[in-house]
Write an enzyme that holds these catalytic residues in place. Sequence first.
Site, short mmCIF file in Angstrom:
data_model
loop_
_atom_site.label_atom_id
_atom_site.label_comp_id
_atom_site.label_asym_id
_atom_site.label_seq_id
_atom_site.Cartn_x
_atom_site.Cartn_y
_atom_site.Cartn_z
CG PHE A 137 -1.96 0.99 1.28
CD1 PHE A 137 -3.16 0.77 0.61
CD2 PHE A 137 -1.80 2.18 1.97
CE1 PHE A 137 -4.16 1.72 0.64
CE2 PHE A 137 -2.79 3.13 1.99
CZ PHE A 137 -3.98 2.90 1.33
CG ASP A 216 -0.22 -2.73 6.78
OD1 ASP A 216 -1.37 -3.13 7.03
OD2 ASP A 216 0.03 -1.57 6.39
CE1 TYR A 241 -9.48 2.79 6.75
CE2 TYR A 241 -8.36 3.76 8.64
CZ TYR A 241 -8.38 3.42 7.30
OH TYR A 241 -7.30 3.72 6.50
CE LYS A 242 -7.99 -0.10 4.97
NZ LYS A 242 -6.58 -0.18 4.56
NE ARG A 392 -9.76 -2.72 -2.85
CZ ARG A 392 -9.26 -2.20 -1.74
NH1 ARG A 392 -8.21 -2.74 -1.16
NH2 ARG A 392 -9.81 -1.13 -1.19
#
Length: 421
Positions: A137, A216, A241-242, A392
């Site tokens: 990322f 990560d 928050y995912k 996605r």
Amino acid sequence: MSPDVALEPTREQALALDAADPLAAYPARFERAEGVVAYFDGNSLGRPVAGVAEEMAGFVRQEWGTRLIRSWDESWMTWPEDLGDLVGRAALGAAPGQTVVADSTTVLLYKVLRALVDHQAAVDPARTQIVVDTDNFPTDRYVAEGVAAERGMELVWIDTAADPTTGVTPQQVRDVVGPATAVVLLSHVSYRSAWIADTEEITRIVHDAGALVLWDTCHSAGSVPVEADRWDWDAAVGCDYKYLNGGPGAPAHAYLAARLHGIPTLRQPIQGWMGRQDPFLMEPGYVPEAGVRSLVSGTPPIVGMVPVRRGVEMLEEAGIEAVRAKSLLLTDYAWAVVESWPADLGVQSATPREHDRRGGHLTLTHPDFRAVNARLWERGVIPDFRSPDGLRIGLSPLSTTFAEVWDGLALVREELAGDAG
Ligand SMILES: *Cc1c(COP(=O)(O)O)cnc(C)c1O
């Protein structure tokens, strides 16, 4: 974990899978979203748990509005560690006292990476390299670039961008680590392909080279089982928050293995009063807290922790094993649907097929997906587009139904067919 029956790409089977789903009660426990046919982006921004709005209003009135500053003494002071322990237990396989919730993922990545790099360089000045991969990322790559520039270190890149359907392998890591390696920074689950790195093997390889590894966990926490302690991880940082439904900009989590606590050379760079021993003595000189609390810098983002707690409690209640089982079935089902589409639609998959290499989302590729994604959003089907051609399909197991997968993918197909016709 394979389904006992062959997955039929029909709506009837979606309904049957929903009826047999041990987690069937969970989707209704999220806020309703008017006009949303299918939410395929819970891997990017998880939905709010129902009741969080009321809980936040109560927090504002009671803990903030009425208890006022007394709440710091009454509870807030230890929220970073308390909530950290909950995240550690529910999502990271971490014993208490090794996880905190604070800051954004980016800031925590910076702090932890700097701490590990500085420690390695202090112990052995020959360790001058940070290993990263090209398809990680962007924030991870940028933070690594910044730390390398700041500390005069060299970045060693593993090329994972060449094949965007996979991710980093143990052999690729073995090829680059050695006596000059300080720290390796990798994603446990790739944000793009959903590739699950063989973290146990890679961690062993990194340790055998005398280096440390920072994982990560943005796309693994709450999506796949993580065993940070058992896998001998050094450190991890990830989003809340995912898959943890903590809300936009929710404070992130950081894990630092207990064996790395209290080492004088291992210090995060933003020395603030809230990570100091006895902060209210207001004494001269920074003396870090002995434990994982030393990763905290300034006043913790308490308001943002309210929804994180609710999301992680829900995960703990459901259990990560059940979540993972549903996740595999959701992605298998989505895969069966996509495979039933006519070949001339031209949709490819950029996600590993094997269960033990596949995280919680499916990335499809097609040259028209940028435009298709925009039209899907208008119709209430919400995946996301990842340049150059990826759509996605994030299937957050607690909030997604099989019928939703069917209905959403039907509109993906319709939009694509419209494009072709
Ligand atoms: C989502 C994500 C981030 C986000 O970092 P923020 O500081 O929350 O913006 C970082 N790394 C990975 C791998 C991600 O998937």
